[in-house]
Design a protein around this motif. Structure first.
Motif, PDB file in Angstrom:
ATOM      1  N   ILE A  84     -43.492  41.552 -47.420  1.00  0.00           N
ATOM      2  CA  ILE A  84     -42.808  42.343 -46.335  1.00  0.00           C
ATOM      3  C   ILE A  84     -42.245  43.320 -47.169  1.00  0.00           C
ATOM      4  O   ILE A  84     -42.193  44.452 -46.439  1.00  0.00           O
ATOM      5  CB  ILE A  84     -41.763  41.262 -45.810  1.00  0.00           C
ATOM      6  N   THR A  85     -41.666  43.406 -48.263  1.00  0.00           N
ATOM      7  CA  THR A  85     -41.353  44.453 -49.027  1.00  0.00           C
ATOM      8  C   THR A  85     -42.166  45.482 -49.258  1.00  0.00           C
ATOM      9  O   THR A  85     -41.728  46.636 -49.687  1.00  0.00           O
ATOM     10  CB  THR A  85     -40.282  44.158 -50.290  1.00  0.00           C
ATOM     11  N   ASP A  86     -43.505  45.088 -49.453  1.00  0.00           N
ATOM     12  CA  ASP A  86     -44.424  46.252 -49.947  1.00  0.00           C
ATOM     13  C   ASP A  86     -45.453  46.639 -48.662  1.00  0.00           C
ATOM     14  O   ASP A  86     -46.203  47.523 -48.978  1.00  0.00           O
ATOM     15  CB  ASP A  86     -45.398  45.367 -50.763  1.00  0.00           C
ATOM     16  N   MET A  87     -45.337  46.101 -47.596  1.00  0.00           N
ATOM     17  CA  MET A  87     -46.076  46.839 -46.562  1.00  0.00           C
ATOM     18  C   MET A  87     -45.318  46.548 -44.976  1.00  0.00           C
ATOM     19  O   MET A  87     -44.321  45.889 -45.026  1.00  0.00           O
ATOM     20  CB  MET A  87     -47.298  45.893 -46.468  1.00  0.00           C
ATOM     21  N   PRO A  88     -45.691  47.391 -43.987  1.00  0.00           N
ATOM     22  CA  PRO A  88     -45.031  47.405 -42.825  1.00  0.00           C
ATOM     23  C   PRO A  88     -45.021  46.015 -42.162  1.00  0.00           C
ATOM     24  O   PRO A  88     -46.192  45.248 -42.433  1.00  0.00           O
ATOM     25  CB  PRO A  88     -45.778  48.302 -41.814  1.00  0.00           C
ATOM     26  N   PRO A  89     -44.199  45.656 -41.436  1.00  0.00           N
ATOM     27  CA  PRO A  89     -44.064  44.411 -40.948  1.00  0.00           C
ATOM     28  C   PRO A  89     -45.385  43.876 -40.007  1.00  0.00           C
ATOM     29  O   PRO A  89     -46.044  42.954 -40.234  1.00  0.00           O
ATOM     30  CB  PRO A  89     -42.893  44.110 -40.055  1.00  0.00           C
ATOM     31  N   ILE A  90     -45.765  44.865 -39.176  1.00  0.00           N
ATOM     32  CA  ILE A  90     -47.106  44.632 -38.285  1.00  0.00           C
ATOM     33  C   ILE A  90     -48.322  44.416 -39.344  1.00  0.00           C
ATOM     34  O   ILE A  90     -49.088  43.774 -38.865  1.00  0.00           O
ATOM     35  CB  ILE A  90     -47.128  45.940 -37.490  1.00  0.00           C
TER      36      ILE A  90
ATOM     37  N   SER B  25     -38.544  41.173 -42.122  1.00  0.00           N
ATOM     38  CA  SER B  25     -38.207  42.386 -42.637  1.00  0.00           C
ATOM     39  C   SER B  25     -37.032  42.793 -42.480  1.00  0.00           C
ATOM     40  O   SER B  25     -36.290  43.203 -43.358  1.00  0.00           O
ATOM     41  CB  SER B  25     -39.037  43.612 -41.734  1.00  0.00           C
ATOM     42  N   GLN B  26     -36.421  42.309 -41.548  1.00  0.00           N
ATOM     43  CA  GLN B  26     -34.558  42.346 -41.341  1.00  0.00           C
ATOM     44  C   GLN B  26     -33.927  41.722 -42.581  1.00  0.00           C
ATOM     45  O   GLN B  26     -33.233  42.071 -43.137  1.00  0.00           O
ATOM     46  CB  GLN B  26     -34.205  41.878 -40.024  1.00  0.00           C
ATOM     47  N   LEU B  27     -34.668  40.434 -42.802  1.00  0.00           N
ATOM     48  CA  LEU B  27     -33.963  39.768 -43.953  1.00  0.00           C
ATOM     49  C   LEU B  27     -34.204  40.392 -45.121  1.00  0.00           C
ATOM     50  O   LEU B  27     -33.344  40.424 -46.157  1.00  0.00           O
ATOM     51  CB  LEU B  27     -34.485  38.316 -43.955  1.00  0.00           C
ATOM     52  N   ALA B  28     -35.222  40.958 -45.459  1.00  0.00           N
ATOM     53  CA  ALA B  28     -35.879  41.558 -46.538  1.00  0.00           C
ATOM     54  C   ALA B  28     -34.596  43.054 -46.804  1.00  0.00           C
ATOM     55  O   ALA B  28     -34.139  43.115 -47.906  1.00  0.00           O
ATOM     56  CB  ALA B  28     -37.185  42.365 -46.750  1.00  0.00           C
ATOM     57  N   ALA B  29     -34.554  43.721 -45.642  1.00  0.00           N
ATOM     58  CA  ALA B  29     -33.506  44.874 -45.786  1.00  0.00           C
ATOM     59  C   ALA B  29     -32.161  44.480 -46.064  1.00  0.00           C
ATOM     60  O   ALA B  29     -31.518  45.108 -46.711  1.00  0.00           O
ATOM     61  CB  ALA B  29     -33.719  45.610 -44.394  1.00  0.00           C
ATOM     62  N   ASN B  30     -31.709  43.383 -45.610  1.00  0.00           N
ATOM     63  CA  ASN B  30     -30.284  42.846 -45.413  1.00  0.00           C
ATOM     64  C   ASN B  30     -29.760  42.242 -46.466  1.00  0.00           C
ATOM     65  O   ASN B  30     -28.708  42.217 -47.186  1.00  0.00           O
ATOM     66  CB  ASN B  30     -29.719  42.238 -44.073  1.00  0.00           C
ATOM     67  N   SER B  31     -30.727  41.254 -47.054  1.00  0.00           N
ATOM     68  CA  SER B  31     -30.527  40.225 -47.961  1.00  0.00           C
ATOM     69  C   SER B  31     -31.138  40.578 -49.295  1.00  0.00           C
ATOM     70  O   SER B  31     -30.750  39.991 -50.245  1.00  0.00           O
ATOM     71  CB  SER B  31     -30.621  38.824 -47.496  1.00  0.00           C
TER      72      SER B  31
END
Length: 386
Positions: A344-350, A367-373
């Motif tokens: 998820i951190t290396d590519m768009p969620p879709i 993706s939200q978890l990756a951005a926040n945590s």
């Protein structure tokens, strides 16, 4: 084997001849002899051979749904005596028919159309795409069971489904917190057909994944899978697929040989609809696993599962497989969470959703978890390095 399958006329029924050929065309006959002498499944097969006209899926569905029936069905399908079918879907349809027969008529008038149009129809669509797994079958059965329990709760409170109000639904949800999510499909279904007024029942707050691996552990376990020959071959393949592609065990056990192919110097595994490039070491492991599978039996073109289970033609049980992976020091959940987070951190969620076969909503949540945590976790990990 000939004696086992002989009918009252002293002959093996024509329809069972392929099965006799399959079970006797083996290099080591001793396991087959032991199976004939001791297995309840062999005795069941002998009884069925006395009435070969009853060798149909429908006839087997009337027998107790135990391990012996499943084993005999697998043998008959593998040998081409019975046509293949999507077994998880068939189990759902058989289970539903038996469950409906036990219900009072006023419950059947609701449960039958809801199950047929709200559950089974979607299951058939997923089965046609080859994506109706054992866990999906269990989840659909749970949805129907919870619906039946809810209708019984209404009866106990002298309520008709058309009198259902938000306060009633909230009362039930508060006293059945572990089942509330499973009632959502039924509530939506009766609302869409104007049986009840506009009601709301919310999903329980999703628990964010809390089990991850640090990078060193993740990479070390992946190297073990790809290089340590002392591990069982299926364990090595499963461990690598989890750590490279974040695949759940329910999908791994359903993979078939035709999803793996080579082109020139590269090897690919088709996940959902997209071929994914494989590391050469993993491609070699898959070649070795496929080479160990028995040759396809008639009808031609039958596909063998890469990880066959105890029942012929059926895959391994994911629950038992998870225990086996843990015994070899290759836990699944933490490794899959880590692999999915890295993707998820290396590519768009879709893109991740399309590639790994997860829902867009799940990919967005990750993706939200990756951005926040995940960013603070990575930063802390970097600071902890010498």
């Amino acid at each position: 084997m000939h004696d086992l399958l002989t009918d009252s006329s002293g002959n093996v029924p024509v329809g069972l001849a392929p099965l006799e050929a399959v079970l006797t065309d083996v290099t080591n006959h001793y396991p087959v002899l032991e199976w004939i002498r001791r297995s309840p499944a062999a005795r069941l097969l002998a009884r069925l051979a006395q009435s070969p006209d009853t060798l149909t899926h429908h006839a087997l569905d009337t027998l107790p749904p135990d391990a012996n029936t499943s084993y005999v069905r697998g043998l008959l399908v593998t040998a081409g005596v019975l046509p293949p079918r999507q077994e998880n879907l068939a189990r759902l349809e058989t289970w539903l028919a038996a469950k409906l027969a036990q219900l009072p008529p006023h419950h059947v008038t609701l449960v039958r159309p809801f199950a047929e149009w709200g559950i089974v129809k979607d299951a058939r669509r997923r089965a046609a795409r080859g994506r109706y797994s054992l866990s999906a079958y269990k989840g659909d059965c749970t949805d129907i069971r919870v619906t039946i329990r809810f209708l019984a709760w209404l009866d106990a409170h002298d309520l008709n489904i058309r009198d259902l109000a938000q306060a009633h639904l909230d009362d039930w949800a508060s006293t059945h917190p572990t089942q509330r999510t499973r009632l959502i499909p039924f509530v939506r279904w009766v609302h869409a057909r104007h049986i009840v007024r506009d009601l709301e029942i919310h999903h329980r707050p999703r628990q964010l994944p809390g089990t991850f691996q640090d990078e060193a552990t993740h990479q070390a376990e992946l190297r073990r899978c790809l290089t340590v020959t002392g591990l069982p071959l299926p364990v090595r393949i499963i461990g690598a697929l989890v750590r490279l592609y974040a695949l759940p065990l329910t999908r791994i056990v359903e993979l078939t040989t035709d999803q793996f192919h080579r082109e020139a110097e590269a090897a690919y595994l088709t996940l959902d609809r997209h071929p994914v490039l494989l590391p050469p070491a993993l491609a070699t492991l898959l070649d070795e696993q496929i080479a160990q599978l028995p040759a396809p039996q008639p009808p031609q073109g039958r596909r063998h599962l890469r990880l066959p289970g105890a029942v012929p033609g059926r895959p391994r049980n994911p629950v038992g497989l998870a225990d086996q992976m843990k015994q070899h020091g290759l836990p699944v959940r933490a490794a899959r969470n880590t692999a999915l987070m890295e993707a998820i951190t290396d590519m768009p969620p879709i893109v991740a959703a399309d590639l790994f076969g997860i829902s867009p909503a799940t990919a967005h949540r990750w993706s939200q978890l990756a951005a926040n945590s995940w960013a603070p976790y990575l930063a802390a990990r970097q600071r902890s390095r010498p």
